[in-house]
Scaffold this motif. Structure first.
Motif, PDB file in Angstrom:
ATOM      1  N   SER A  25      12.566  23.203 -39.796  1.00  0.00           N
ATOM      2  CA  SER A  25      11.133  23.169 -40.100  1.00  0.00           C
ATOM      3  C   SER A  25      10.752  24.162 -41.203  1.00  0.00           C
ATOM      4  CB  SER A  25      10.317  23.463 -38.840  1.00  0.00           C
ATOM      5  OG  SER A  25      10.590  24.770 -38.372  1.00  0.00           O
ATOM      6  N   ARG A  26       9.692  23.794 -41.906  1.00  0.00           N
ATOM      7  CA  ARG A  26       9.155  24.611 -42.991  1.00  0.00           C
ATOM      8  C   ARG A  26       7.686  24.876 -42.742  1.00  0.00           C
ATOM      9  NH1 ARG A  26      11.394  20.377 -47.539  1.00  0.00           N
ATOM     10  NH2 ARG A  26      13.619  20.643 -47.134  1.00  0.00           N
ATOM     11  N   ALA A  27       7.142  25.887 -43.379  1.00  0.00           N
ATOM     12  CA  ALA A  27       5.723  26.199 -43.217  1.00  0.00           C
ATOM     13  C   ALA A  27       4.857  24.999 -43.576  1.00  0.00           C
ATOM     14  CB  ALA A  27       5.346  27.410 -44.064  1.00  0.00           C
ATOM     15  N   ALA A  28       5.300  24.210 -44.546  1.00  0.00           N
ATOM     16  CA  ALA A  28       4.536  23.048 -44.998  1.00  0.00           C
ATOM     17  C   ALA A  28       4.491  21.935 -43.953  1.00  0.00           C
ATOM     18  CB  ALA A  28       5.123  22.509 -46.302  1.00  0.00           C
ATOM     19  N   ASP A  29       5.313  22.027 -42.918  1.00  0.00           N
ATOM     20  CA  ASP A  29       5.290  21.027 -41.848  1.00  0.00           C
ATOM     21  C   ASP A  29       4.140  21.274 -40.882  1.00  0.00           C
ATOM     22  OD1 ASP A  29       8.915  21.094 -41.667  1.00  0.00           O
ATOM     23  OD2 ASP A  29       7.596  19.761 -42.822  1.00  0.00           O
TER      24      ASP A  29
END
Lengths: 113, 112
Positions: B79-83
């Motif tokens: 996961s990424r912050a943009a998710d």
């Protein structure tokens, strides 16, 4: 180019007024929709048009009247606005009306005071 | 009536971890779709899985469908912050009114 666009983005009005929200899609899709998203993020379909023909009309008060002048446009007119109409309204489109992904507009936040 | 129900309602994880969201529904379906909604934005389609499919992948997304249990899961790997967003499942019922019925969504927060 924006695929599905709505105007206005924000709409603040008083109870009893009549207002319209416009929607346009440039994807060449045959089917367009109106959804209402309440404060709890629950998204519910209101209307669906396929090739300018109304195919879904959920139990929506008849104060709400959709109009599709052509396949690329689906407008929503609301008469005698009530406090409970406050919500975010989304327009969407899809290639067909069965088993196709839907493309959503950015939403119109309607606040009735 | 509401068809899909997502679980959990909210999920907070660290960046790099995997996120799993579940969706349960009540009737027979033609397909199930997952959508993402960023704050203040419209929904974006992620994946459509048909009733005769069991698993589908798209980039870091993996969707499974178990029609016997009337459930689906969405896995986001690495996961990424943009998710950070709300994720909704939507079902198209067999013999239904040719409409998508959305669940109430899972609010996913990815912490950096």
């Amino acid at each position: 180019d924006t695929a599905v666009s709505q105007t206005p983005k924000y709409l603040v009005t008083q109870m009893g007024n009549d207002k319209s929200i416009k929607c346009e899609q440039n994807l060449g899709h045959d089917t367009m929709y109106w959804y209402k998203q309440d404060s709890k993020k629950f998204l519910k379909i209101m209307f669906s048009y396929n090739n300018k023909e109304l195919i879904i009309n959920e139990t929506v008060p008849n104060r709400f009247s959709p109009k599709s002048p052509d396949k690329a446009h689906l407008n929503l007119h609301i008469n005698s606005l009530e406090l409970g109409d406050s919500a975010v309204y989304f327009c969407a489109s899809s290639q067909g009306h069965l088993s196709y992904e839907q493309y959503f507009g950015p939403g119109t936040r309607l606040t009735v005071t | 009536s509401q068809q899909g129900e997502e679980d959990p309602q909210a999920l907070s994880i660290q960046e790099g971890e995997n996120a799993t969201m579940n969706c349960s529904y009540k009737t027979s379906i033609n397909n199930l779709q997952w959508y993402r909604q960023n704050s203040g934005r419209g929904l974006v389609h992620l994946i459509l899985i048909r009733s005769n499919e069991r698993e589908k992948h798209s980039g870091r997304l993996r969707v499974t469908l178990d029609t016997s249990k009337k459930s689906s899961s969405l896995l986001i790997t690495a996961s990424r912050a943009a998710d950070t967003a709300s994720y909704f499942c939507a079902t198209e019922e067999v013999g239904g009114a040719q409409k998508l019925v959305f669940g109430q969504g899972t609010r996913l927060t990815i912490n950096p």
